[in-house]
Design a protein around this motif. Sequence first.
Motif, PDB file in Angstrom:
ATOM      1  N   THR A  12       0.852  -1.190   0.000  1.00  0.00           N
ATOM      2  CA  THR A  12       0.000   0.000   0.000  1.00  0.00           C
ATOM      3  C   THR A  12       0.886   1.238   0.000  1.00  0.00           C
ATOM      4  O   THR A  12       1.771   1.378   0.842  1.00  0.00           O
ATOM      5  CB  THR A  12      -0.942  -0.001   1.215  1.00  0.00           C
ATOM      6  OG1 THR A  12      -1.788  -1.151   1.130  1.00  0.00           O
ATOM      7  CG2 THR A  12      -1.790   1.261   1.252  1.00  0.00           C
ATOM      8  N   GLY A  13       0.655   2.127  -0.924  1.00  0.00           N
ATOM      9  CA  GLY A  13       1.460   3.336  -1.049  1.00  0.00           C
ATOM     10  C   GLY A  13       1.233   4.312   0.090  1.00  0.00           C
ATOM     11  O   GLY A  13       0.100   4.558   0.501  1.00  0.00           O
ATOM     12  N   GLY A  14       2.318   4.862   0.615  1.00  0.00           N
ATOM     13  CA  GLY A  14       2.249   5.909   1.622  1.00  0.00           C
ATOM     14  C   GLY A  14       1.640   5.507   2.945  1.00  0.00           C
ATOM     15  O   GLY A  14       1.215   6.368   3.707  1.00  0.00           O
ATOM     16  N   GLU A  15       1.636   4.239   3.240  1.00  0.00           N
ATOM     17  CA  GLU A  15       0.967   3.738   4.440  1.00  0.00           C
ATOM     18  C   GLU A  15       1.512   4.365   5.721  1.00  0.00           C
ATOM     19  O   GLU A  15       0.762   4.628   6.651  1.00  0.00           O
ATOM     20  CB  GLU A  15       1.090   2.210   4.490  1.00  0.00           C
ATOM     21  CG  GLU A  15       0.105   1.553   5.389  1.00  0.00           C
ATOM     22  CD  GLU A  15       0.030   0.063   5.121  1.00  0.00           C
ATOM     23  OE1 GLU A  15      -1.076  -0.475   5.263  1.00  0.00           O
ATOM     24  OE2 GLU A  15       1.048  -0.556   4.786  1.00  0.00           O
ATOM     25  N   VAL A  16       2.809   4.624   5.778  1.00  0.00           N
ATOM     26  CA  VAL A  16       3.415   5.167   7.003  1.00  0.00           C
ATOM     27  C   VAL A  16       3.682   6.670   6.909  1.00  0.00           C
ATOM     28  O   VAL A  16       4.287   7.242   7.813  1.00  0.00           O
ATOM     29  CB  VAL A  16       4.735   4.438   7.357  1.00  0.00           C
ATOM     30  CG1 VAL A  16       4.487   2.964   7.594  1.00  0.00           C
ATOM     31  CG2 VAL A  16       5.787   4.648   6.285  1.00  0.00           C
ATOM     32  N   LEU A  17       3.231   7.319   5.851  1.00  0.00           N
ATOM     33  CA  LEU A  17       3.592   8.713   5.626  1.00  0.00           C
ATOM     34  C   LEU A  17       2.537   9.727   6.058  1.00  0.00           C
ATOM     35  O   LEU A  17       2.684  10.905   5.788  1.00  0.00           O
ATOM     36  CB  LEU A  17       3.949   8.921   4.145  1.00  0.00           C
ATOM     37  CG  LEU A  17       5.171   8.150   3.666  1.00  0.00           C
ATOM     38  CD1 LEU A  17       5.355   8.325   2.167  1.00  0.00           C
ATOM     39  CD2 LEU A  17       6.425   8.589   4.411  1.00  0.00           C
ATOM     40  N   GLY A  18       1.491   9.318   6.714  1.00  0.00           N
ATOM     41  CA  GLY A  18       0.503  10.274   7.197  1.00  0.00           C
ATOM     42  C   GLY A  18      -0.582  10.566   6.179  1.00  0.00           C
ATOM     43  O   GLY A  18      -0.641   9.977   5.111  1.00  0.00           O
ATOM     44  N   ASP A  19      -1.449  11.527   6.544  1.00  0.00           N
ATOM     45  CA  ASP A  19      -2.633  11.815   5.734  1.00  0.00           C
ATOM     46  C   ASP A  19      -2.551  13.132   4.974  1.00  0.00           C
ATOM     47  O   ASP A  19      -3.563  13.726   4.653  1.00  0.00           O
ATOM     48  CB  ASP A  19      -3.880  11.820   6.632  1.00  0.00           C
ATOM     49  CG  ASP A  19      -4.210  10.434   7.133  1.00  0.00           C
ATOM     50  OD1 ASP A  19      -3.938   9.462   6.418  1.00  0.00           O
ATOM     51  OD2 ASP A  19      -4.749  10.325   8.249  1.00  0.00           O
ATOM     52  N   ASN A  20      -1.383  13.593   4.662  1.00  0.00           N
ATOM     53  CA  ASN A  20      -1.206  14.831   3.929  1.00  0.00           C
ATOM     54  C   ASN A  20      -1.862  14.717   2.547  1.00  0.00           C
ATOM     55  O   ASN A  20      -1.690  13.702   1.857  1.00  0.00           O
ATOM     56  CB  ASN A  20       0.296  15.108   3.784  1.00  0.00           C
ATOM     57  CG  ASN A  20       0.596  16.464   3.234  1.00  0.00           C
ATOM     58  OD1 ASN A  20       0.017  16.887   2.239  1.00  0.00           O
ATOM     59  ND2 ASN A  20       1.524  17.153   3.862  1.00  0.00           N
ATOM     60  N   PRO A  21      -2.607  15.745   2.108  1.00  0.00           N
ATOM     61  CA  PRO A  21      -3.232  15.699   0.778  1.00  0.00           C
ATOM     62  C   PRO A  21      -2.230  15.525  -0.368  1.00  0.00           C
ATOM     63  O   PRO A  21      -2.611  15.104  -1.453  1.00  0.00           O
ATOM     64  CB  PRO A  21      -3.934  17.055   0.654  1.00  0.00           C
ATOM     65  CG  PRO A  21      -3.997  17.616   2.020  1.00  0.00           C
ATOM     66  CD  PRO A  21      -2.936  16.957   2.847  1.00  0.00           C
ATOM     67  N   LEU A  22      -0.954  15.806  -0.115  1.00  0.00           N
ATOM     68  CA  LEU A  22       0.095  15.607  -1.114  1.00  0.00           C
ATOM     69  C   LEU A  22       0.053  14.196  -1.684  1.00  0.00           C
ATOM     70  O   LEU A  22       0.317  13.989  -2.865  1.00  0.00           O
ATOM     71  CB  LEU A  22       1.473  15.852  -0.479  1.00  0.00           C
ATOM     72  CG  LEU A  22       2.684  15.357  -1.259  1.00  0.00           C
ATOM     73  CD1 LEU A  22       3.083  16.432  -2.252  1.00  0.00           C
ATOM     74  CD2 LEU A  22       3.824  15.019  -0.357  1.00  0.00           C
ATOM     75  N   PHE A  23      -0.294  13.205  -0.846  1.00  0.00           N
ATOM     76  CA  PHE A  23      -0.248  11.805  -1.259  1.00  0.00           C
ATOM     77  C   PHE A  23      -1.449  11.388  -2.107  1.00  0.00           C
ATOM     78  O   PHE A  23      -1.435  10.310  -2.693  1.00  0.00           O
ATOM     79  CB  PHE A  23      -0.098  10.890  -0.048  1.00  0.00           C
ATOM     80  CG  PHE A  23       1.143  11.202   0.750  1.00  0.00           C
ATOM     81  CD1 PHE A  23       2.395  11.005   0.211  1.00  0.00           C
ATOM     82  CD2 PHE A  23       1.043  11.737   2.022  1.00  0.00           C
ATOM     83  CE1 PHE A  23       3.535  11.323   0.923  1.00  0.00           C
ATOM     84  CE2 PHE A  23       2.181  12.051   2.752  1.00  0.00           C
ATOM     85  CZ  PHE A  23       3.430  11.843   2.197  1.00  0.00           C
ATOM     86  N   GLY A  24      -2.476  12.214  -2.163  1.00  0.00           N
ATOM     87  CA  GLY A  24      -3.640  11.905  -2.993  1.00  0.00           C
ATOM     88  C   GLY A  24      -4.261  10.575  -2.608  1.00  0.00           C
ATOM     89  O   GLY A  24      -4.400  10.247  -1.440  1.00  0.00           O
ATOM     90  N   THR A  25      -4.565   9.774  -3.602  1.00  0.00           N
ATOM     91  CA  THR A  25      -5.129   8.445  -3.371  1.00  0.00           C
ATOM     92  C   THR A  25      -3.994   7.463  -3.131  1.00  0.00           C
ATOM     93  O   THR A  25      -3.112   7.302  -3.977  1.00  0.00           O
ATOM     94  CB  THR A  25      -5.955   7.988  -4.589  1.00  0.00           C
ATOM     95  OG1 THR A  25      -6.974   8.953  -4.838  1.00  0.00           O
ATOM     96  CG2 THR A  25      -6.571   6.621  -4.354  1.00  0.00           C
ATOM     97  N   LYS A  26      -4.009   6.817  -1.978  1.00  0.00           N
ATOM     98  CA  LYS A  26      -2.996   5.810  -1.650  1.00  0.00           C
ATOM     99  C   LYS A  26      -3.511   4.462  -2.142  1.00  0.00           C
ATOM    100  O   LYS A  26      -4.529   3.963  -1.665  1.00  0.00           O
ATOM    101  CB  LYS A  26      -2.733   5.778  -0.144  1.00  0.00           C
ATOM    102  CG  LYS A  26      -2.105   7.054   0.363  1.00  0.00           C
ATOM    103  CD  LYS A  26      -1.864   6.970   1.857  1.00  0.00           C
ATOM    104  CE  LYS A  26      -1.194   8.215   2.382  1.00  0.00           C
ATOM    105  NZ  LYS A  26      -0.923   8.100   3.825  1.00  0.00           N
ATOM    106  N   LEU A  27      -2.798   3.902  -3.098  1.00  0.00           N
ATOM    107  CA  LEU A  27      -3.254   2.673  -3.739  1.00  0.00           C
ATOM    108  C   LEU A  27      -2.781   1.436  -2.988  1.00  0.00           C
ATOM    109  O   LEU A  27      -1.600   1.303  -2.684  1.00  0.00           O
ATOM    110  CB  LEU A  27      -2.731   2.612  -5.177  1.00  0.00           C
ATOM    111  CG  LEU A  27      -3.113   3.783  -6.090  1.00  0.00           C
ATOM    112  CD1 LEU A  27      -2.474   3.596  -7.462  1.00  0.00           C
ATOM    113  CD2 LEU A  27      -4.619   3.915  -6.200  1.00  0.00           C
TER     114      LEU A  27
END
Length: 147
Positions: free
Chosen positions: A92-107
């Motif tokens: 899962t993409g960005g799972e540990v990187l928080g909920d910043n809108p920068l990450f968009g949809t985490k696939l």
Amino acid sequence: MDLTFSGERQVRQFPCQCCESTVDRTWSRLNRDGVARAVFYASCYHHAEGGEVYFDIVIGTWDTEDLSDHVTFGCRWGAIEGHDQPMCSLTTGGEVLGDNPLFGTKLDRPAALQSPLLPEFWDMVDFLLLNDPVVAPFVNGHRARLR
């Protein structure tokens, strides 16, 4: 597709939560054909039983306030049971990187497998494995130990 690094590279170290070994995390932008296309995060874990790298790559349009097309892919490079060489597998993409809108949809894996951007993601992972000044020596060092 011509990939290059862009902008200031960041590198930091922190202790692994599972074994207190060192983690080297690097991140920067990637340009495709001279245009900002992605931001990547690569975390290299120096586990005693073998190294692994987690990649999170945010693909989208940059240099604008509109983040609506951003998607984050993730994968892990390392030993896979039943294989004699380390491999990459989707996470899962960005799972540990928080909920910043920068990450968009985490696939997650199923969504990543359906995404038309998946080939571009794998091209970026290949580029980082071969060219990133933190990732490439880490991966090559661990491959040498497996031989």
